[in-house]
Every structure is written in C-alpha cells, then in structure tokens.
Design an enzyme around this catalytic site. Structure first.
Site, short mmCIF file in Angstrom:
data_model
loop_
_atom_site.label_atom_id
_atom_site.label_comp_id
_atom_site.label_asym_id
_atom_site.label_seq_id
_atom_site.Cartn_x
_atom_site.Cartn_y
_atom_site.Cartn_z
CD GLU A 128 32.92 34.36 33.85
OE1 GLU A 128 34.08 34.75 34.01
OE2 GLU A 128 32.35 33.58 34.64
CD GLU A 184 37.03 29.84 37.48
OE1 GLU A 184 37.79 29.75 38.47
OE2 GLU A 184 36.91 30.87 36.79
C1 XIL Z 1 35.89 38.19 39.09
C2 XIL Z 1 35.36 39.58 39.40
O1 XIL Z 1 35.12 40.28 38.20
C3 XIL Z 1 36.39 40.30 40.23
O2 XIL Z 1 35.91 41.58 40.61
C4 XIL Z 1 36.75 39.47 41.47
O3 XIL Z 1 37.82 40.08 42.14
C5 XIL Z 1 37.15 38.08 41.09
O4 XIL Z 1 36.15 37.49 40.28
N1 XIL Z 1 35.77 34.02 36.24
C6 XIL Z 1 34.57 34.10 36.91
C7 XIL Z 1 34.17 35.37 37.55
O5 XIL Z 1 33.78 33.16 36.89
O6 XIL Z 1 33.40 35.17 38.70
C8 XIL Z 1 35.39 36.22 37.88
O7 XIL Z 1 34.94 37.48 38.37
C9 XIL Z 1 36.27 36.37 36.67
C10 XIL Z 1 36.78 35.03 36.22
#
Ligand code: XIL
Length: 359
Positions: free
Chosen positions: A260, A153
């Site tokens: 994801e 990100e």
């Molecule tokens: C999220 C987790 O799933 C949560 O439990 C935490 O509170 C925040 O992070 N993009 C990403 C992940 O790259 O690392 C994130 O994961 C979700 C969005």
C-alpha cells in the site's frame, strides 16, 4: 494553405502531439520491472474515468481494490453476498492481463455492524460465519484472485501485542488469525496468503510481535505464504530501519509484498482525521527529495528481498488527486508518484529509474 488552415493544422498537431506525449512519453513501470507493479483503485470512479484507465493499463500489471472487496461491501446485511462488483473487477483485470490481489478478508475496520452485533450476542457463531464467509468468497474466485490479504492489521497500532479491541480477537482470541489462513487455504490451495499490516517497517516492537506469530505459523504448518508491508511511510522514516525489517521478514522465506505504498511529508497519529499539517505547499526541493525516497525504497526492496520472494510493489492509489491520505487524515499532502493533474512527478522518475538500475 491559407493562414487560417496553417494555424488549424498547427493547433491540431500540437494537440495530438501533446496527447500522445502524455500517454506514451513516459516509460511503463511494469515493462521495466522484474516484479509486478500495482495500485489500489476505487472501482466505481475508476470505471468512469477513461484517462485514469489509460494510465493504469500503461503502468500496472497488478490490481488491488481500494475498498470494493472488503467485508462491509461484500456482506452488508445478514445472509447477503454482493459479488457483482468483484465480478466486474475480475473481468477488467482479466481483459487487461493484470493480476488481481484480494484485499482483504478479515479486518476489524471493515467488519460490518451486523457481524459485530451478532458476535457479541453469540460468540460461537462468529467462527462459523468466518469459515462460511472466507470459503464462499475464496472458492468463488479460486484461480481468479491470485493472492489475498487474509488478515489485515491484527496487531496494535503502536508497540507490541495483538489488537485486542478487534471483535475477532475479543470473540475468538488470537486463534482467529490462524483459522482465517486455514479456511482460505482449504478453499484455494494455490492462492498466495498474506498477513498484512502498517508501521511494521518502522515500529520494531510491533514488527517483532508479528514475526513471532509468523514464525510460529511456519513451525506449526499454518498456511501463510507472505507478509504484506503496507508501507505508508513518511519522508523521515529511516531507510536503515526499513532495510532491517524487510531483511528479517525475507529471512522467513515468505513472499514479501509492499502492498500500500505512499510517502507523505506531513504526519498524523494513525487515526481518522488525525493529520498534522507541517507543510502547506509542495516545493521543487520537496519534489526532488521525494523522488530520492521513492528510489531508495525500490533499492531497499530489490537488495534485501530475494527475487523469488518479490511479490511486488503496490501503491495505495498512485496519484495525488485520489489519494486516501488527504480524505482520511484531513491533510493536504502529496504522497504519490502522479500529481493532482494525473501527470508524473519527479517521484515517478525516481521510482522508474530505480527499477531500471542494476544493484
Ligand atoms: C482505506 C481506503 O483507501 C479509504 O478509502 C477508506 O476510507 C479506509 O480504508 N490500510 C488498509 C486499507 O489496509 O484498506 C486502507 O484503505 C488504508 C490503510
């Protein structure tokens, strides 16, 4: 047999059959797929959840840690490195013959407070720390972690441009990204190194900014080997746009990871707690629509990304009970292929059948 014995045998066999059906009836995703299929998991609850482990071992041959491998977990205080949990994840994945994917080395959201504080006082220090952190981490798990989200990100939530409010950008400028790739590559030249981001499949301004960086890296020999599309999509994210961006990304020749995946019905503004509840209930029609959307996503991936570049499809948690969406955005949604009771949804069958289809 007397009446009560018959009843007992009937109950036992029904129970066994149901248990067996639950575990073996559904086909295994990894068995029908040409590319790795993964899910993120939060290790602590996962380790104490036998039913979840059974399903995980049945379907997945790639493992991403939900948060256990982020910086605030590894180094919560100065000069402290916690490896125990990652070591346990390494042994779990090894035992079960699964690829371990490292998420994530540098992410503004996972940077511990002490790093931010120190970077503000001593900007020169941050680069030194980054190098030490990445090289310690990546070399410790050399040959054990197959690939890494090196930077997560790094671009603005919306539209063009770098995420300038990140402590990494503020302190080191845009070069922090290429430095992170160089440090990781020095530590493990065989690891597959990804740049990972969200909304790049639909926000073409953001996508173009990322592509400019990626192509510049390729021209200058910065060791990037893949692009991760987080792919937190909505039912109305247009397939044509997803196909267009995936195709352009694949044209770089790099590995492409849908890293994801989940598909929501409701919406949000990308911020914590920013959910907008449009649907309160999951109807059968919605279940079927979601199955179609999951199938279409697989089809787009298979038809736009050449086989040799298909790093895999990873779900961000694969069931509606554990999904981060509801907790993070304060929503009630049903974004996954398994439901709240750990049963496969139509979305699962949509995904499965699309994996099996010939294109
Ligand atoms: C999220 C987790 O799933 C949560 O439990 C935490 O509170 C925040 O992070 N993009 C990403 C992940 O790259 O690392 C994130 O994961 C979700 C969005």
């Amino acid at each position: 047999m007397n009446k009560s014995t018959v009843l007992f045998v009937f109950l036992i066999s029904t129970f066994l059959l149901t248990a067996q059906t639950q575990q073996t009836e559904v086909e295994s995703l990894k068995k029908v797929s040409d590319f790795p299929i993964g899910s993120s998991l939060r290790f602590i609850p996962f380790m104490n959840d036998a039913p979840l482990q059974k399903i995980q071992q049945h379907h997945f041959n790639s493992y991403t840690a939900g948060s256990d491998m982020k910086m605030y977990q590894i180094s919560p205080r100065p000069n402290v490195y916690y490896w125990d949990r990652v070591d346990s994840i390494v042994s779990y994945t090894k035992k079960n013959n699964q690829r371990l994917f490292g998420h994530t080395l540098i992410w503004h959201s996972a940077t511990p407070w002490w790093v931010e504080k120190k970077a503000k006082k001593d900007p020169v220090w941050l680069d030194k720390f980054m190098k030490e952190y990445i090289q310690k981490y990546v070399s410790r798990y050399k040959g054990k972690v197959h690939g890494w989200d090196v930077v997560n990100e790094g671009f603005n939530t919306k539209g063009a441009g770098y995420r300038t409010e990140s402590i990494w950008y503020k302190t080191m400028g845009e070069t922090y990204i290429e430095k992170a790739f160089r440090y990781a590559h020095e530590a493990d030249p065989d690891a597959v190194l990804f740049y990972n981001d969200f909304n790049i499949e639909r926000d073409t301004l953001k996508f173009n900014s990322m592509m400019k960086m990626v192509e510049d890296f390729q021209r200058r020999g910065v060791p990037i080997s893949g692009i991760g599309f987080q792919m937190h999509i909505r039912m109305d994210t247009p397939n044509e746009v997803i196909a267009h961006t995936l195709k352009r990304a694949a044209d770089t020749g790099l590995q492409i990871h849908l890293s994801e995946v989940d598909i929501i019905f409701n919406t949000h503004d990308d911020s914590k707690g920013g959910g907008v509840q449009l649907y309160n209930e999951l109807t059968d029609a919605m279940r079927m629509d979601q199955a179609k959307k999951y199938a279409e996503l697989v089809e787009i991936y298979q038809t736009t990304v050449p086989k040799a570049q298909q790093y895999g499809i990873t779900f961000w948690g694969f069931n509606d009970r554990d999904t981060w969406i509801n907790r993070f955005f304060k929503l009630k949604d049903w974004p996954c292929i398994y439901d709240e009771n750990l049963k496969p949804k139509p979305a699962f069958y949509g995904f499965l059948n699309a994996l099996k289809a010939d294109y």
